[in-house]
Structures are given as structure tokens and as C-alpha cells.
Design a protein around this motif. Structure first.
Motif, PDB file in Angstrom:
ATOM      1  N   ARG A  39      40.457  29.683   2.389  1.00 56.95           N
ATOM      2  CA  ARG A  39      39.627  28.847   1.517  1.00 56.95           C
ATOM      3  C   ARG A  39      40.499  28.140   0.492  1.00 56.95           C
ATOM      4  N   ALA A  40      40.443  26.826   0.518  1.00 53.35           N
ATOM      5  CA  ALA A  40      41.243  26.008  -0.391  1.00 53.35           C
ATOM      6  C   ALA A  40      40.737  26.148  -1.824  1.00 53.35           C
ATOM      7  N   ASP A  41      41.604  25.803  -2.777  1.00 52.31           N
ATOM      8  CA  ASP A  41      41.233  25.840  -4.194  1.00 52.31           C
ATOM      9  C   ASP A  41      40.109  24.862  -4.489  1.00 52.31           C
ATOM     10  N   GLY A 135      43.872  29.930  -4.980  1.00 50.85           N
ATOM     11  CA  GLY A 135      43.360  29.581  -6.310  1.00 50.85           C
ATOM     12  C   GLY A 135      41.935  30.058  -6.462  1.00 50.85           C
ATOM     13  N   SER A 136      41.032  29.132  -6.793  1.00 50.25           N
ATOM     14  CA  SER A 136      39.624  29.486  -6.998  1.00 50.25           C
ATOM     15  C   SER A 136      38.902  29.786  -5.686  1.00 50.25           C
ATOM     16  N   GLY A 137      39.446  29.280  -4.575  1.00 51.36           N
ATOM     17  CA  GLY A 137      38.803  29.483  -3.278  1.00 51.36           C
ATOM     18  C   GLY A 137      37.482  28.747  -3.138  1.00 51.36           C
ATOM     19  N   LYS A 138      37.273  27.704  -3.930  1.00 44.87           N
ATOM     20  CA  LYS A 138      35.994  26.974  -3.933  1.00 44.87           C
ATOM     21  C   LYS A 138      35.965  25.786  -2.977  1.00 44.87           C
ATOM     22  N   GLY A 139      37.098  25.480  -2.341  1.00 48.08           N
ATOM     23  CA  GLY A 139      37.154  24.322  -1.448  1.00 48.08           C
ATOM     24  C   GLY A 139      36.763  24.669  -0.028  1.00 48.08           C
ATOM     25  N   ASP A 140      36.771  23.655   0.812  1.00 46.60           N
ATOM     26  CA  ASP A 140      36.479  23.842   2.232  1.00 46.60           C
ATOM     27  C   ASP A 140      37.504  24.779   2.843  1.00 46.60           C
ATOM     28  N   ASN A 141      37.108  25.414   3.932  1.00 44.46           N
ATOM     29  CA  ASN A 141      37.993  26.412   4.534  1.00 44.46           C
ATOM     30  C   ASN A 141      38.440  26.007   5.921  1.00 44.46           C
ATOM     31  N   TRP A 142      39.534  26.639   6.335  1.00 48.15           N
ATOM     32  CA  TRP A 142      39.979  26.596   7.724  1.00 48.15           C
ATOM     33  C   TRP A 142      39.617  27.954   8.291  1.00 48.15           C
ATOM     34  N   TRP A 143      39.127  27.979   9.515  1.00 43.87           N
ATOM     35  CA  TRP A 143      38.719  29.263  10.096  1.00 43.87           C
ATOM     36  C   TRP A 143      39.171  29.354  11.539  1.00 43.87           C
TER      37      TRP A 143
END
Length: 175
Positions: A39-41, A135-143
Motif C-alpha cells: 500500500r502506497a503512502d 508511510g501512511s499506507g493510504k494510497g492505492d495498492n499493488w497486490w
């Protein structure tokens, strides 16, 4: 009037049954897969770009570890033992790219929506997953799926997943 009441009651029963079946389907726990989510920041372009660099480094780090695992439980145990290493790999990429935030890695059971992986579909439900928050992990993710290792076939790594069961069968049929 009696026919209308019966029709209405029948429709209500059908709707409630469909709702109950759908509600039950959403609570399914999928125990055969171990997913990975990075999960991106944020959804800013730079945060999304570094997410993919972290993904490449983490997949390269995990590939030799996961390829030795022949069960989901062994894969989960191996990842648990390497959580600090996963964070170190991610943090190194973040630092090299000029980001001052860190990563956090954990294994958790979470509810995920239906996702398609080529012509393979993971249905909506609860999955065990390696979660890496940048970071915050609030961005879109790669899965992807760590076990069975769908992320590692054709991922550009030098590792190839081998099926120990297939090797045993081949050795048995040759002799």
C-alpha cells in the motif's frame, strides 16, 4: 386481494433468501491463498512509482524464500520470520528514492474485494495477507498472491517456482 398478499409474501421470502445467501457469501474465509498487498503512502505519482520499486525489491527478496515452501502454512511461517528483512528491503528502496517515511510489514486476515489476475479470479472474502504499508499506507495498492506463488512466475526474477509434487510424480513415472 388474497393473491396479491401471497405474491407479495413470496417475493419478500425470495428477496430475503437472496440477501441471506449473498451476506453469507461475503463472510467466506479463503484459507488456501496468502496474498500480498503493498500500500502506497498516497496516490501522488511519486508515491505510486516508488510502490512499484518496492514491489520489485520485495518480490526479489521473497522469491527464494517462498520457492522453498510447499504449503501455505510454511510460506506464512517463512514470511513471519522475515518481516524485519522485508521492512529493511522496502526501507532501503524508500531511502534511495528520497522518501523519509518507513514501511511496516505484517501478516493479517483482511476482507478483500473480488480481483482478477489474468484469467484467474480471487473471489471477495477474507484472506491472509502480507501487508506492507509505505508511510501512511493510504494510497492505492499493488497486490498479488504469494502462495501459491503467482507473483513470482514471469515477474522478471531469476527464480522459477518448482512443484515438488510434480517432480515426485515425474520421478515415479520415469523409474
Amino acid at each position: 386481494m388474497k393473491k396479491i398478499c401471497i405474491s407479495f409474501t413470496l417475493c419478500l421470502i425470495i428477496l430475503l433468501s437472496a440477501f441471506a445467501v449473498n451476506a453469507k457469501r461475503q463472510d467466506v474465509t479463503h484459507t488456501e491463498y496468502l496474498r500480498i498487498h503493498i500500500r502506497a503512502d498516497s496516490n501522488e505519482e511519486q508515491a505510486q512509482a516508488v510502490k512499484y520499486k518496492v514491489k520489485d525489491a520485495v518480490v526479489d527478496y521473497l522469491a527464494p524464500i517462498i520457492c522453498e515452501c510447499d504449503t501455505k502454512q510454511k510460506a506464512e511461517n517463512a514470511i513471519t520470520l522475515n518481516l524485519s528483512g522485508i521492512e529493511a528491503v522496502a526501507d532501503k528502496v524508500l531511502s534511495e528514492q528520497g522518501f523519509d517515511y518507513k514501511s511496516r510489514a505484517k501478516i493479517n486476515t483482511e476482507n478483500f474485494p473480488t480481483r482478477n489476475y489474468g484469467n484467474f479470479t480471487l473471489e471477495q472474502g477474507f484472506y491472509d495477507a502480507l501487508i506492507i504499508e509505505l508511510g501512511s499506507g493510504k494510497g492505492d495498492n499493488w497486490w498479488c498472491v504469494v502462495y501459491p506463488p503467482l507473483c513470482f512466475t514471469g515477474a522478471g526474477t531469476k527464480y522459477v517456482y518448482r512443484s515438488k509434487l510434480l517432480e515426485i510424480i515425474k520421478n515415479f513415472t520415469i523409474k
